[in-house]
Design a protein around this motif. Structure first.
Motif, mmCIF file in Angstrom:
data_model
loop_
_atom_site.group_PDB
_atom_site.id
_atom_site.type_symbol
_atom_site.label_atom_id
_atom_site.label_comp_id
_atom_site.label_asym_id
_atom_site.label_seq_id
_atom_site.Cartn_x
_atom_site.Cartn_y
_atom_site.Cartn_z
ATOM 1 N N THR A 112 54.157 39.368 37.899
ATOM 2 C CA THR A 112 52.909 39.908 38.309
ATOM 3 C C THR A 112 52.451 39.640 39.618
ATOM 4 O OG1 THR A 112 51.490 38.384 37.091
ATOM 5 C CG2 THR A 112 52.073 40.330 35.848
ATOM 6 N N SER A 113 52.790 38.305 40.007
ATOM 7 C CA SER A 113 52.741 38.151 41.389
ATOM 8 C C SER A 113 53.391 38.698 42.330
ATOM 9 C CB SER A 113 52.828 36.509 41.533
ATOM 10 O OG SER A 113 54.041 35.934 41.712
ATOM 11 N N VAL A 114 54.714 39.145 42.112
ATOM 12 C CA VAL A 114 55.679 39.643 42.986
ATOM 13 C C VAL A 114 55.333 41.227 43.183
ATOM 14 C CG1 VAL A 114 58.014 40.695 43.020
ATOM 15 C CG2 VAL A 114 57.543 38.182 42.464
ATOM 16 N N VAL A 115 54.881 42.006 42.053
ATOM 17 C CA VAL A 115 54.350 43.314 42.144
ATOM 18 C C VAL A 115 52.896 43.531 42.573
ATOM 19 C CG1 VAL A 115 56.333 44.035 40.619
ATOM 20 C CG2 VAL A 115 54.286 43.420 39.396
ATOM 21 N N SER A 116 52.109 42.415 42.481
ATOM 22 C CA SER A 116 50.678 42.646 42.891
ATOM 23 C C SER A 116 50.071 43.451 41.786
ATOM 24 C CB SER A 116 50.484 43.143 44.194
ATOM 25 O OG SER A 116 51.087 41.950 44.942
ATOM 26 N N TYR A 117 50.520 43.379 40.475
ATOM 27 C CA TYR A 117 49.745 44.479 39.428
ATOM 28 C C TYR A 117 49.951 43.748 38.093
ATOM 29 C CZ TYR A 117 48.849 48.049 36.291
ATOM 30 O OH TYR A 117 48.410 48.896 35.147
ATOM 31 N N CYS A 118 48.794 43.418 37.625
ATOM 32 C CA CYS A 118 48.690 42.973 36.269
ATOM 33 C C CYS A 118 47.941 43.940 35.035
ATOM 34 C CB CYS A 118 47.574 41.955 36.297
ATOM 35 S SG CYS A 118 47.380 40.910 34.735
ATOM 36 N N PRO A 119 48.972 44.476 34.211
ATOM 37 C CA PRO A 119 48.484 45.288 33.259
ATOM 38 C C PRO A 119 47.288 44.964 32.448
ATOM 39 C CG PRO A 119 50.867 44.928 32.979
ATOM 40 C CD PRO A 119 50.310 43.959 34.055
ATOM 41 N N ALA A 120 47.031 43.577 32.185
ATOM 42 C CA ALA A 120 46.064 43.025 31.445
ATOM 43 C C ALA A 120 44.574 43.399 32.402
ATOM 44 C CB ALA A 120 45.807 41.532 31.111
ATOM 45 N N TYR A 121 44.875 43.116 33.642
ATOM 46 C CA TYR A 121 43.903 43.368 34.666
ATOM 47 C C TYR A 121 43.106 44.714 34.733
ATOM 48 C CZ TYR A 121 43.430 38.725 37.166
ATOM 49 O OH TYR A 121 43.188 37.468 37.626
ATOM 50 N N SER A 122 44.309 45.723 34.641
ATOM 51 C CA SER A 122 43.889 47.102 34.487
ATOM 52 C C SER A 122 43.082 47.404 33.248
ATOM 53 C CB SER A 122 45.079 47.833 34.625
ATOM 54 O OG SER A 122 44.838 49.255 34.619
ATOM 55 N N ILE A 123 43.448 46.611 31.987
ATOM 56 C CA ILE A 123 42.877 47.359 30.805
ATOM 57 C C ILE A 123 41.267 46.900 30.766
ATOM 58 C CG2 ILE A 123 42.795 46.522 28.286
ATOM 59 C CD1 ILE A 123 45.919 46.473 28.360
ATOM 60 N N PHE A 124 41.037 45.657 31.398
ATOM 61 C CA PHE A 124 39.868 45.035 31.335
ATOM 62 C C PHE A 124 39.087 45.633 32.527
ATOM 63 C CE2 PHE A 124 42.146 42.112 28.326
ATOM 64 C CZ PHE A 124 41.352 42.490 27.399
ATOM 65 N N GLY A 125 39.814 46.164 33.337
ATOM 66 C CA GLY A 125 38.984 46.737 34.743
ATOM 67 C C GLY A 125 38.577 45.501 35.790
ATOM 68 N N LEU A 126 39.614 44.602 35.739
ATOM 69 C CA LEU A 126 39.742 43.502 36.716
ATOM 70 C C LEU A 126 40.300 43.770 38.219
ATOM 71 C CD1 LEU A 126 39.688 40.383 34.237
ATOM 72 C CD2 LEU A 126 37.780 41.366 35.232
ATOM 73 N N ASN A 127 40.008 43.159 39.114
ATOM 74 C CA ASN A 127 40.475 43.467 40.449
ATOM 75 C C ASN A 127 40.355 42.328 41.194
ATOM 76 O OD1 ASN A 127 41.507 44.343 42.816
ATOM 77 N ND2 ASN A 127 41.170 46.488 42.357
ATOM 78 N N THR A 128 41.253 41.499 41.558
ATOM 79 C CA THR A 128 40.789 40.353 42.562
ATOM 80 C C THR A 128 41.228 40.620 44.129
ATOM 81 O OG1 THR A 128 42.937 39.242 41.907
ATOM 82 C CG2 THR A 128 41.174 38.549 40.641
ATOM 83 N N CYS A 129 41.602 42.026 44.490
ATOM 84 C CA CYS A 129 42.032 42.133 45.785
ATOM 85 C C CYS A 129 40.788 42.210 46.496
ATOM 86 C CB CYS A 129 42.751 43.478 45.712
ATOM 87 S SG CYS A 129 44.088 43.640 44.863
ATOM 88 N N GLY A 130 41.114 42.072 47.926
ATOM 89 C CA GLY A 130 39.700 42.470 48.886
ATOM 90 C C GLY A 130 39.484 43.790 48.942
ATOM 91 N N ARG A 131 38.403 44.204 49.548
ATOM 92 C CA ARG A 131 37.992 45.490 49.548
ATOM 93 C C ARG A 131 38.955 46.451 50.301
ATOM 94 N NH1 ARG A 131 32.477 46.079 49.013
ATOM 95 N NH2 ARG A 131 31.252 44.107 48.939
ATOM 96 N N LYS A 132 39.886 45.982 51.497
ATOM 97 C CA LYS A 132 40.722 46.723 52.143
ATOM 98 C C LYS A 132 41.631 46.999 51.284
ATOM 99 C CE LYS A 132 39.626 44.395 56.662
ATOM 100 N NZ LYS A 132 39.913 43.719 57.728
ATOM 101 N N ALA A 133 42.259 46.213 50.105
ATOM 102 C CA ALA A 133 43.547 46.510 49.551
ATOM 103 C C ALA A 133 43.256 47.271 48.343
ATOM 104 C CB ALA A 133 44.065 45.282 48.977
ATOM 105 N N GLN A 134 42.166 47.904 48.094
ATOM 106 C CA GLN A 134 41.679 48.725 46.930
ATOM 107 C C GLN A 134 41.653 50.429 47.252
ATOM 108 O OE1 GLN A 134 37.770 47.578 45.459
ATOM 109 N NE2 GLN A 134 38.435 45.496 45.204
ATOM 110 N N HIS A 135 42.488 50.587 48.244
ATOM 111 C CA HIS A 135 42.748 51.772 48.563
ATOM 112 C C HIS A 135 43.200 52.641 47.616
ATOM 113 C CE1 HIS A 135 40.969 51.521 52.702
ATOM 114 N NE2 HIS A 135 41.733 50.337 52.712
#
Length: 66
Positions: free
Chosen positions: A43-66
């Motif tokens: 998940t660190s390599v691909v910068s995507y966590c399926p569990a974060y997606s399910i729970f609506g979490l996001n630890t990216c900064g504002r710029k990376a959320q495009h």
């Protein structure tokens, strides 16, 4: 492919934890469960966590959320 939801600091922590668990599996005695470290490492390599997606979490900064 997937929308990035793992930020830089989170990626570093996941990589360290993943590598530590894998090292415990390789060098420890009977630590086969340490191979679960592949999950945070991947998940660190691909910068995507399926569990974060399910729970609506996001630890990216504002710029990376495009």
């Amino acid at each position: 492919m997937f929308k990035q939801n793992v930020g830089s600091a989170d990626r570093i922590v996941r990589a360290i934890v993943g590598l530590a668990l894998i090292a415990m599996a390789i060098f420890g005695q009977g630590m086969a469960w340490g191979w679960i470290g592949l999950v945070p490492l991947a998940t660190s390599v691909v910068s995507y966590c399926p569990a974060y997606s399910i729970f609506g979490l996001n630890t990216c900064g504002r710029k990376a959320q495009h």
